[in-house]
Motif scaffolding. Sequence first.
Motif, PDB file in Angstrom:
ATOM      1  N   THR A 165      79.625  11.918  51.447  1.00 47.71           N
ATOM      2  CA  THR A 165      80.460  12.419  52.541  1.00 47.71           C
ATOM      3  C   THR A 165      81.656  11.501  52.772  1.00 47.71           C
ATOM      4  OG1 THR A 165      79.418  11.217  54.361  1.00 47.71           O
ATOM      5  CG2 THR A 165      78.332  13.261  53.645  1.00 47.71           C
ATOM      6  N   GLY A 166      82.450  11.887  53.757  1.00 45.52           N
ATOM      7  CA  GLY A 166      83.713  11.184  53.999  1.00 45.52           C
ATOM      8  C   GLY A 166      83.613   9.977  54.890  1.00 45.52           C
ATOM      9  N   SER A 167      82.538   9.204  54.761  1.00 45.68           N
ATOM     10  CA  SER A 167      82.555   7.917  55.455  1.00 45.68           C
ATOM     11  C   SER A 167      82.853   6.827  54.435  1.00 45.68           C
ATOM     12  CB  SER A 167      81.247   7.649  56.222  1.00 45.68           C
ATOM     13  OG  SER A 167      80.187   7.485  55.347  1.00 45.68           O
ATOM     14  N   SER A 168      83.159   5.662  54.950  1.00 46.10           N
ATOM     15  CA  SER A 168      83.496   4.546  54.074  1.00 46.10           C
ATOM     16  C   SER A 168      82.286   4.180  53.219  1.00 46.10           C
ATOM     17  CB  SER A 168      83.913   3.357  54.954  1.00 46.10           C
ATOM     18  OG  SER A 168      84.343   2.306  54.151  1.00 46.10           O
ATOM     19  N   THR A 222      81.445  16.304  49.727  1.00 42.40           N
ATOM     20  CA  THR A 222      82.202  17.100  50.705  1.00 42.40           C
ATOM     21  C   THR A 222      83.708  16.917  50.459  1.00 42.40           C
ATOM     22  OG1 THR A 222      82.325  15.318  52.326  1.00 42.40           O
ATOM     23  CG2 THR A 222      80.402  16.788  52.455  1.00 42.40           C
ATOM     24  N   MET A 265      85.980  15.832  52.553  1.00 44.03           N
ATOM     25  CA  MET A 265      86.396  14.500  53.023  1.00 44.03           C
ATOM     26  C   MET A 265      85.779  13.398  52.161  1.00 44.03           C
ATOM     27  SD  MET A 265      88.744  14.133  55.150  1.00 44.03           S
ATOM     28  CE  MET A 265      88.609  12.487  55.851  1.00 44.03           C
ATOM     29  N   VAL A 302      88.144  10.391  50.839  1.00 36.12           N
ATOM     30  CA  VAL A 302      87.904   8.985  51.189  1.00 36.12           C
ATOM     31  C   VAL A 302      87.522   8.189  49.938  1.00 36.12           C
ATOM     32  CG1 VAL A 302      86.523   7.400  52.607  1.00 36.12           C
ATOM     33  CG2 VAL A 302      87.313   9.577  53.571  1.00 36.12           C
ATOM     34  N   SER A 321      78.280  10.298  56.711  1.00 29.08           N
ATOM     35  CA  SER A 321      79.123  10.235  57.918  1.00 29.08           C
ATOM     36  C   SER A 321      78.314  10.620  59.152  1.00 29.08           C
ATOM     37  CB  SER A 321      80.317  11.176  57.771  1.00 29.08           C
ATOM     38  OG  SER A 321      79.879  12.516  57.903  1.00 29.08           O
ATOM     39  N   MET A 322      78.863  10.263  60.301  1.00 35.63           N
ATOM     40  CA  MET A 322      78.212  10.634  61.564  1.00 35.63           C
ATOM     41  C   MET A 322      78.261  12.136  61.776  1.00 35.63           C
ATOM     42  SD  MET A 322      76.945   7.870  62.671  1.00 35.63           S
ATOM     43  CE  MET A 322      76.710   7.424  60.948  1.00 35.63           C
ATOM     44  N   LYS A 323      79.292  12.772  61.216  1.00 35.73           N
ATOM     45  CA  LYS A 323      79.371  14.236  61.330  1.00 35.73           C
ATOM     46  C   LYS A 323      78.245  14.899  60.545  1.00 35.73           C
ATOM     47  CE  LYS A 323      81.399  17.949  59.172  1.00 35.73           C
ATOM     48  NZ  LYS A 323      82.316  18.421  58.139  1.00 35.73           N
ATOM     49  N   THR A 324      78.046  14.443  59.305  1.00 30.97           N
ATOM     50  CA  THR A 324      76.969  15.024  58.493  1.00 30.97           C
ATOM     51  C   THR A 324      75.605  14.665  59.078  1.00 30.97           C
ATOM     52  OG1 THR A 324      78.248  15.282  56.465  1.00 30.97           O
ATOM     53  CG2 THR A 324      75.890  14.887  56.200  1.00 30.97           C
ATOM     54  N   ARG A 329      76.949   5.268  57.695  1.00 28.20           N
ATOM     55  CA  ARG A 329      77.940   4.190  57.811  1.00 28.20           C
ATOM     56  C   ARG A 329      78.873   4.459  58.993  1.00 28.20           C
ATOM     57  NH1 ARG A 329      81.900   0.581  58.349  1.00 28.20           N
ATOM     58  NH2 ARG A 329      82.730   2.425  59.289  1.00 28.20           N
ATOM     59  N   GLU A 330      78.660   3.714  60.032  1.00 36.00           N
ATOM     60  CA  GLU A 330      79.579   3.695  61.159  1.00 36.00           C
ATOM     61  C   GLU A 330      79.294   2.449  61.963  1.00 36.00           C
ATOM     62  OE1 GLU A 330      82.370   3.825  62.416  1.00 36.00           O
ATOM     63  OE2 GLU A 330      82.525   6.003  62.267  1.00 36.00           O
TER      64      GLU A 330
HETATM   65  C1  LIG Z   1      89.434   6.392  55.405  1.00 34.39           C
HETATM   66  C2  LIG Z   1      88.401   7.051  56.269  1.00 34.39           C
HETATM   67  C3  LIG Z   1      87.203   6.392  56.515  1.00 34.39           C
HETATM   68  C4  LIG Z   1      86.219   6.990  57.307  1.00 34.39           C
HETATM   69  N1  LIG Z   1      85.067   6.299  57.522  1.00 34.39           N
HETATM   70  C5  LIG Z   1      84.087   6.872  58.269  1.00 34.39           C
HETATM   71  C6  LIG Z   1      82.854   6.183  58.467  1.00 34.39           C
HETATM   72  O1  LIG Z   1      82.642   5.059  57.993  1.00 34.39           O
HETATM   73  N2  LIG Z   1      81.884   6.824  59.156  1.00 34.39           N
HETATM   74  C7  LIG Z   1      82.057   8.084  59.669  1.00 34.39           C
HETATM   75  O2  LIG Z   1      81.125   8.612  60.281  1.00 34.39           O
HETATM   76  N3  LIG Z   1      83.214   8.748  59.501  1.00 34.39           N
HETATM   77  C8  LIG Z   1      84.244   8.191  58.816  1.00 34.39           C
HETATM   78  N4  LIG Z   1      85.424   8.874  58.616  1.00 34.39           N
HETATM   79  C9  LIG Z   1      85.589  10.201  59.254  1.00 34.39           C
HETATM   80  C10 LIG Z   1      84.966  11.329  58.419  1.00 34.39           C
HETATM   81  O3  LIG Z   1      85.638  11.443  57.185  1.00 34.39           O
HETATM   82  C11 LIG Z   1      85.062  12.655  59.199  1.00 34.39           C
HETATM   83  O4  LIG Z   1      84.240  12.621  60.350  1.00 34.39           O
HETATM   84  C12 LIG Z   1      84.721  13.859  58.368  1.00 34.39           C
HETATM   85  O5  LIG Z   1      84.803  15.018  59.189  1.00 34.39           O
HETATM   86  C13 LIG Z   1      83.354  13.781  57.723  1.00 34.39           C
HETATM   87  O6  LIG Z   1      83.093  14.999  57.060  1.00 34.39           O
HETATM   88  P1  LIG Z   1      81.910  15.154  56.018  1.00 34.39           P
HETATM   89  O7  LIG Z   1      80.693  14.573  56.638  1.00 34.39           O
HETATM   90  O8  LIG Z   1      81.818  16.636  55.807  1.00 34.39           O
HETATM   91  O9  LIG Z   1      82.339  14.454  54.764  1.00 34.39           O
HETATM   92  C14 LIG Z   1      86.434   8.275  57.850  1.00 34.39           C
HETATM   93  C15 LIG Z   1      87.637   8.943  57.596  1.00 34.39           C
HETATM   94  C16 LIG Z   1      88.605   8.332  56.836  1.00 34.39           C
HETATM   95  C17 LIG Z   1      89.914   9.061  56.597  1.00 34.39           C
END
Ligand SMILES: Cc1cc2nc3c(=O)[nH]c(=O)nc-3n(C[C@H](O)[C@H](O)[C@H](O)COP(=O)(O)O)c2cc1C
Length: 177
Positions: free
Chosen positions: A4-7, A31, A33, A37, A80-83, A115-116
């Motif tokens: 997912t889109g977390s770091s 995903t 994102m 990322v 991610s926290m969203k997932t 990861r948050e």
């Molecule tokens: C560079 C970058 C780093 C991110 N890091 C985090 C993170 O560490 N944890 C987190 O929950 N969201 C992080 N986000 C936000 C998620 O990408 C965002 O909530 C996204 O909707 C997650 O969607 P997904 O779970 O479908 O991939 C980050 C976004 C960007 C642009």
Amino acid sequence: MGVTGSSGGHLALRLLEALAGSSWEVHLVVTDMGRRVLEHETGRASLDGLASHVHEPDDLFAPIASGSFQTRGMVVVPCSMKTLAGIATGFADNLLLRSADVCLKERRRLVLVTRESPLSLIHIENMRRVTRAGAVVLPPVLTMYAKPSSIDEVVDQITGKVLDALGIDGEVRRRWQ
Ligand SMILES: Cc1cc2nc3c(=O)[nH]c(=O)nc-3n(C[C@H](O)[C@H](O)[C@H](O)COP(=O)(O)O)c2cc1C
């Protein structure tokens, strides 16, 4: 395996490398994102080629969307926290979320490398909820007692913990003796 889109894209890469040397068949979902990322952090536009099967996140017809398709389980790395919220509430509107939902309902292993930082109460409540449902929440925390000399060694330590949680052999780290 979901990404997912977390770091933490480096963790996904290292785990895929470790699994490539095993006999396990890996089905990968990244995903939108997650892709963006990953590219930002690692310079890699995709993880295609590192897994046996790559599925699009909107392909809810993929085999891993069904409990009748046998798997060892699933890891979401990074998560991610969203997932996490989607898994905690059963809101299975993409393939990654549906596959995680399947693991919980079928009582299979589900490892979430969340990861948050810092964490809100909502994040903590969602972690509690998925843990009660059977998932393992495995945040990628530092292991300084292993005295890592590089970021790669830190990544290896965390990857080793993930493999252990999945019940998969793979010596990618030094163990405490
Ligand atoms: C560079 C970058 C780093 C991110 N890091 C985090 C993170 O560490 N944890 C987190 O929950 N969201 C992080 N986000 C936000 C998620 O990408 C965002 O909530 C996204 O909707 C997650 O969607 P997904 O779970 O479908 O991939 C980050 C976004 C960007 C642009």
